[in-house]
Design a protein around this motif. Structure first.
Motif, PDB file in Angstrom:
ATOM      1  N   LEU A  98       0.824  -1.210   0.000  1.00 25.72           N
ATOM      2  CA  LEU A  98       0.000   0.000   0.000  1.00 25.72           C
ATOM      3  C   LEU A  98       0.860   1.263   0.000  1.00 25.72           C
ATOM      4  CD1 LEU A  98      -2.808   1.542   0.768  1.00 25.72           C
ATOM      5  CD2 LEU A  98      -1.996   1.336   3.108  1.00 25.72           C
ATOM      6  N   CYS A  99       0.450   2.252  -0.780  1.00 24.04           N
ATOM      7  CA  CYS A  99       0.946   3.623  -0.608  1.00 24.04           C
ATOM      8  C   CYS A  99      -0.230   4.432  -0.065  1.00 24.04           C
ATOM      9  CB  CYS A  99       1.448   4.226  -1.919  1.00 24.04           C
ATOM     10  SG  CYS A  99       1.827   5.999  -1.762  1.00 24.04           S
ATOM     11  N   GLY A 100      -0.114   4.874   1.183  1.00 27.18           N
ATOM     12  CA  GLY A 100      -1.202   5.619   1.816  1.00 27.18           C
ATOM     13  C   GLY A 100      -1.499   6.929   1.110  1.00 27.18           C
ATOM     14  N   ALA A 101      -0.441   7.564   0.555  1.00 29.73           N
ATOM     15  CA  ALA A 101      -0.631   8.836  -0.145  1.00 29.73           C
ATOM     16  C   ALA A 101      -1.468   8.627  -1.410  1.00 29.73           C
ATOM     17  CB  ALA A 101       0.718   9.454  -0.483  1.00 29.73           C
ATOM     18  N   CYS A 102      -1.192   7.543  -2.146  1.00 32.34           N
ATOM     19  CA  CYS A 102      -2.006   7.222  -3.331  1.00 32.34           C
ATOM     20  C   CYS A 102      -3.449   6.928  -2.915  1.00 32.34           C
ATOM     21  CB  CYS A 102      -1.457   5.990  -4.054  1.00 32.34           C
ATOM     22  SG  CYS A 102       0.006   6.294  -5.056  1.00 32.34           S
ATOM     23  N   TYR A 103      -3.586   6.159  -1.841  1.00 33.71           N
ATOM     24  CA  TYR A 103      -4.930   5.753  -1.416  1.00 33.71           C
ATOM     25  C   TYR A 103      -5.761   6.963  -1.006  1.00 33.71           C
ATOM     26  CZ  TYR A 103      -8.659   2.846   0.454  1.00 33.71           C
ATOM     27  OH  TYR A 103      -9.884   2.250   0.667  1.00 33.71           O
ATOM     28  N   ARG A 120       8.390   0.650  -4.028  1.00 34.69           N
ATOM     29  CA  ARG A 120       8.286   2.088  -3.796  1.00 34.69           C
ATOM     30  C   ARG A 120       7.150   2.680  -4.629  1.00 34.69           C
ATOM     31  NH1 ARG A 120      14.008   3.681  -5.680  1.00 34.69           N
ATOM     32  NH2 ARG A 120      14.403   1.870  -4.373  1.00 34.69           N
ATOM     33  N   CYS A 121       6.725   3.883  -4.225  1.00 34.67           N
ATOM     34  CA  CYS A 121       5.809   4.663  -5.039  1.00 34.67           C
ATOM     35  C   CYS A 121       6.618   5.813  -5.614  1.00 34.67           C
ATOM     36  CB  CYS A 121       4.640   5.188  -4.208  1.00 34.67           C
ATOM     37  SG  CYS A 121       3.657   6.392  -5.125  1.00 34.67           S
ATOM     38  N   GLU A 122       6.827   5.785  -6.912  1.00 39.11           N
ATOM     39  CA  GLU A 122       7.634   6.827  -7.565  1.00 39.11           C
ATOM     40  C   GLU A 122       6.914   8.165  -7.512  1.00 39.11           C
ATOM     41  OE1 GLU A 122      10.587   6.420  -8.537  1.00 39.11           O
ATOM     42  OE2 GLU A 122      10.871   4.260  -8.905  1.00 39.11           O
ATOM     43  N   ARG A 123       5.610   8.101  -7.599  1.00 31.58           N
ATOM     44  CA  ARG A 123       4.789   9.309  -7.621  1.00 31.58           C
ATOM     45  C   ARG A 123       4.973  10.138  -6.351  1.00 31.58           C
ATOM     46  NH1 ARG A 123       0.032  11.453  -9.585  1.00 31.58           N
ATOM     47  NH2 ARG A 123      -1.439  11.901  -7.930  1.00 31.58           N
ATOM     48  N   HIS A 124       5.053   9.469  -5.222  1.00 28.83           N
ATOM     49  CA  HIS A 124       5.175  10.170  -3.946  1.00 28.83           C
ATOM     50  C   HIS A 124       6.564  10.037  -3.320  1.00 28.83           C
ATOM     51  CE1 HIS A 124       0.707   9.579  -4.236  1.00 28.83           C
ATOM     52  NE2 HIS A 124       0.794  10.873  -3.980  1.00 28.83           N
ATOM     53  N   SER A 125       7.487   9.343  -4.007  1.00 29.23           N
ATOM     54  CA  SER A 125       8.828   9.094  -3.477  1.00 29.23           C
ATOM     55  C   SER A 125       8.782   8.494  -2.067  1.00 29.23           C
ATOM     56  CB  SER A 125       9.666  10.385  -3.445  1.00 29.23           C
ATOM     57  OG  SER A 125       9.820  10.883  -4.746  1.00 29.23           O
TER      58      SER A 125
END
Ligand SMILES: [Zn+2]
Ligand SMILES: [Zn+2]
Length: 167
Positions: A98-103, A120-125
């Motif tokens: 999970l990426c909480g920022a994406c969610y 990793r989430c590239e969008r939110h680093s």
């Protein structure tokens, strides 16, 4: 819509951008009060729904299965394919990530989080989470992400961004 075979008694849902098939099927089933086997029966594809919801795509969904499912969920086969891993991309079935920022932006589990190489989430680093940062509980399969929180400590998936490490 010229497809006369769509099932008007079933409520259609629009997939979110990047949504995993598991998460989408869970939403669709709850909206229509169907179990995994009930959806399989409705679509005439047998017992594969429960497997797909666990990211077990070996053997991969066949074109015929996808066509049958498409009619029931009222998303075209292209749309269904977009919720599956691209050909040749390996899947990690556990842990669910999970990426909480994406969610927080769009409340769904993203297919790409379960790619074998994703960490990793590239969008939110940010590093992806593989357990609740508050209590350590693993995430259930996305098909059962009904409330968007940890079922043990009720931290919301959006709040979990606080526990994610920066890259
Ligand atoms: Zn993210
Ligand atoms: Zn928790």
């Amino acid at each position: 819509m010229e497809d006369w075979e769509i099932q008007p008694w079933l409520f259609a849902l629009k997939p979110y951008e990047g949504e995993s098939l598991s998460h989408f099927l869970g939403r669709f089933r709850r909206e229509n009060d169907l179990t995994p086997s009930g959806l399989g029966k409705e679509a005439g594809i047998g017992g594969v729904v429960a497997r797909w919801e666990k990211f077990r795509f070996n053997p991969p969904p066949s074109p015929v299965e996808l066509e049958k499912l498409a009619k029931v969920v009222q998303v075209d086969t292209e749309g269904l394919r977009a919720m599956l891993p691209p050909t040749g991309v390996g899947m990690k079935m556990t842990p669910i990530r999970l990426c909480g920022a994406c969610y927080r932006e769009v409340p769904c589990h993203r297919m790409e989080w379960q790619y074998k190489t994703s960490d990793r989430c590239e969008r939110h680093s940010l590093r992806l989470l593989s357990e609740c940062p508050n209590c350590g509980a693993r995430f259930p399969i996305p098909a059962s992400w009904q409330d968007g929180w940890c079922t043990r400590c009720f931290t919301t998936f959006g709040e979990m961004v606080e526990g994610q490490k920066s890259l």
